[in-house]
Design a protein around this motif. Structure first.
Motif, short mmCIF file in Angstrom:
data_model
loop_
_atom_site.label_atom_id
_atom_site.label_comp_id
_atom_site.label_asym_id
_atom_site.label_seq_id
_atom_site.Cartn_x
_atom_site.Cartn_y
_atom_site.Cartn_z
N ASP A 26 1.16 -6.62 -10.67
CA ASP A 26 -0.13 -5.96 -10.65
C ASP A 26 0.01 -4.44 -10.71
OD1 ASP A 26 -1.69 -8.28 -10.52
OD2 ASP A 26 -1.47 -8.42 -8.34
N LEU A 27 1.13 -3.91 -10.23
CA LEU A 27 1.35 -2.46 -10.27
C LEU A 27 1.34 -1.97 -11.72
CD1 LEU A 27 4.16 -2.00 -7.59
CD2 LEU A 27 1.75 -1.42 -7.35
N GLU A 28 1.98 -2.71 -12.60
CA GLU A 28 2.04 -2.32 -14.01
C GLU A 28 0.65 -2.38 -14.63
OE1 GLU A 28 5.00 -4.43 -16.20
OE2 GLU A 28 6.47 -4.32 -14.58
N ILE A 29 -0.11 -3.40 -14.26
CA ILE A 29 -1.46 -3.54 -14.81
C ILE A 29 -2.35 -2.38 -14.37
CG2 ILE A 29 -3.55 -4.97 -14.78
CD1 ILE A 29 -1.72 -7.41 -14.46
N VAL A 30 -2.26 -2.02 -13.09
CA VAL A 30 -3.06 -0.91 -12.57
C VAL A 30 -2.66 0.40 -13.23
CG1 VAL A 30 -3.56 0.48 -10.53
CG2 VAL A 30 -3.61 -2.00 -10.38
N GLU A 31 -1.38 0.59 -13.45
CA GLU A 31 -0.93 1.82 -14.12
C GLU A 31 -1.52 1.92 -15.52
OE1 GLU A 31 3.31 2.18 -14.01
OE2 GLU A 31 3.25 3.15 -12.03
N ILE A 32 -1.55 0.81 -16.24
CA ILE A 32 -2.14 0.80 -17.59
C ILE A 32 -3.63 1.11 -17.50
CG2 ILE A 32 -2.73 -0.68 -19.54
CD1 ILE A 32 -0.08 -2.18 -19.02
N LEU A 33 -4.33 0.49 -16.55
CA LEU A 33 -5.77 0.74 -16.39
C LEU A 33 -6.05 2.20 -16.06
CD1 LEU A 33 -6.80 -2.45 -14.35
CD2 LEU A 33 -7.36 -1.94 -16.73
N MET A 34 -5.21 2.77 -15.19
CA MET A 34 -5.42 4.17 -14.81
C MET A 34 -5.15 5.12 -15.96
SD MET A 34 -3.98 4.47 -10.90
CE MET A 34 -4.92 3.81 -9.52
N LYS A 35 -4.12 4.82 -16.75
CA LYS A 35 -3.82 5.66 -17.90
C LYS A 35 -4.95 5.60 -18.92
CE LYS A 35 1.23 5.40 -17.59
NZ LYS A 35 2.46 4.83 -18.21
N ASN A 36 -5.52 4.43 -19.14
CA ASN A 36 -6.60 4.27 -20.11
C ASN A 36 -7.90 4.89 -19.61
OD1 ASN A 36 -4.95 2.89 -21.88
ND2 ASN A 36 -5.54 0.87 -21.12
N LYS A 37 -8.00 5.00 -18.28
CA LYS A 37 -9.21 5.54 -17.67
C LYS A 37 -9.30 7.06 -17.84
CE LYS A 37 -11.65 5.39 -13.23
NZ LYS A 37 -11.55 4.97 -11.81
N GLY A 94 -16.52 -2.46 -13.30
CA GLY A 94 -15.58 -3.19 -14.14
C GLY A 94 -14.13 -2.78 -14.00
N ALA A 95 -13.86 -1.57 -13.51
CA ALA A 95 -12.49 -1.06 -13.47
C ALA A 95 -11.76 -1.44 -12.18
CB ALA A 95 -12.50 0.46 -13.61
N ASN A 96 -12.39 -2.15 -11.29
CA ASN A 96 -11.75 -2.48 -10.01
C ASN A 96 -10.61 -3.48 -10.23
OD1 ASN A 96 -11.58 -2.07 -7.25
ND2 ASN A 96 -12.80 -3.86 -6.76
N TYR A 97 -9.56 -3.36 -9.41
CA TYR A 97 -8.43 -4.28 -9.51
C TYR A 97 -7.68 -4.27 -8.19
CZ TYR A 97 -4.77 -7.00 -11.80
OH TYR A 97 -3.91 -8.01 -12.16
N LYS A 98 -7.44 -5.46 -7.64
CA LYS A 98 -6.70 -5.57 -6.38
C LYS A 98 -5.24 -5.91 -6.66
CE LYS A 98 -6.46 -8.06 -2.01
NZ LYS A 98 -6.96 -9.18 -1.19
N VAL A 99 -4.34 -5.15 -6.06
CA VAL A 99 -2.91 -5.40 -6.21
C VAL A 99 -2.50 -6.48 -5.21
CG1 VAL A 99 -0.60 -4.42 -5.98
CG2 VAL A 99 -2.44 -3.06 -7.00
N GLN A 157 0.80 -1.22 0.00
CA GLN A 157 0.00 0.00 0.00
C GLN A 157 0.84 1.27 0.00
OE1 GLN A 157 -0.13 -2.48 2.22
NE2 GLN A 157 -0.45 -1.77 4.32
N TYR A 158 2.15 1.12 0.25
CA TYR A 158 3.04 2.29 0.23
C TYR A 158 3.92 2.33 -1.02
CZ TYR A 158 1.42 2.09 5.01
OH TYR A 158 0.61 2.01 6.11
N CYS A 159 3.75 1.35 -1.90
CA CYS A 159 4.42 1.39 -3.19
C CYS A 159 3.72 2.43 -4.07
CB CYS A 159 4.38 0.02 -3.86
SG CYS A 159 5.38 -1.23 -3.02
#
Length: 215
Positions: free
Chosen positions: A203-214, A193-198, A22-24
């Motif tokens: 998973d950090l890279e995946i979330v970054e991609i999702l956030m950029k696309n959002k 649909g946009a939820n994702y648990k790290v 959670q601090y990354c």
């Protein structure tokens, strides 16, 4: 009064980093801050608390850096959640509704939090649900119909007095709604649909991609 809970006391043993996940940082921002910002921006939440592990709680860094109220977590998720409920019962005696999010779910938005609070006008609890799209197996039988099951993630929301009455921190059940009487009225929200648990480093890279696309 409506209150929020951010659970951020986990050590992230599966994550394997030199600090709790959670601090990354995600896009240059600590993961926990995404939840904090969402709760601060929510219109239907009057106040919220952040549950921390003992080390972080005693440091006081999160409380001072992000100007939030913090609560000491316990030895398990259920114990940490119970500490949060006890804090709310003591400090917010007029609390009617609560919503909680896991700090490892950084895709949270204030709009989703407000939506869950609105759902509680009609329902006793709300849970974020996802259809199972792969084949489902079971250790004790061959036949297992995936349509009989669904996945649950944070956030979830509850009528506070009802949950506080029935929640047992010693229960082996890991989802609070599972401890409520069967007569309670719940709502499974399948449209997040946009939820994702790290959970793991990738998973950090995946979330970054999702956030950029959002954006």
């Amino acid at each position: 009064m409506n209150t929020g809970i951010i659970l951020a006391g986990g050590i992230g043993s599966r994550f394997g980093a030199d600090k709790p996940k959670q601090y990354c940082k995600i896009l240059g921002k600590e993961m926990i801050l995404y939840s904090i910002d969402a709760f601060k921006s929510a219109k239907k939440i009057d106040d919220f608390i952040v549950v921390l592990d003992k080390e972080q709680f005693e440091k006081g860094e999160i409380a001072s850096k992000y100007n939030v109220k913090t609560v000491l977590g316990g030895s398990s998720r259920n114990a940490s959640f119970k500490n949060a409920l006890d804090y709310i019962a003591k400090n917010y005696p007029t609390c009617e509704k609560i919503v909680e999010n896991n700090a490892a779910c950084p895709m949270i938005t204030s709009e989703v939090l407000d939506k869950y609070m609105s759902f509680l006008d009609e329902y006793d609890y709300v849970e974020t649900a996802f259809k199972i799209t792969d084949a489902l197996g079971a250790y004790d039988k061959r036949d297992c119909d995936r349509e009989d099951f669904y996945l649950i993630q944070a956030p979830d929301a509850y009528r506070f007095k009802l949950l506080y009455k029935y929640f047992d921190s010693e229960s082996p059940l890991c989802h609070p709604a599972q401890q409520l009487p069967k007569s309670t009225k719940g709502y499974q929200y399948f449209d997040y649909g946009a939820n994702y648990k790290v959970t793991y480093p990738y998973d950090l890279e995946i979330v970054e991609i999702l956030m950029k696309n959002k954006k």
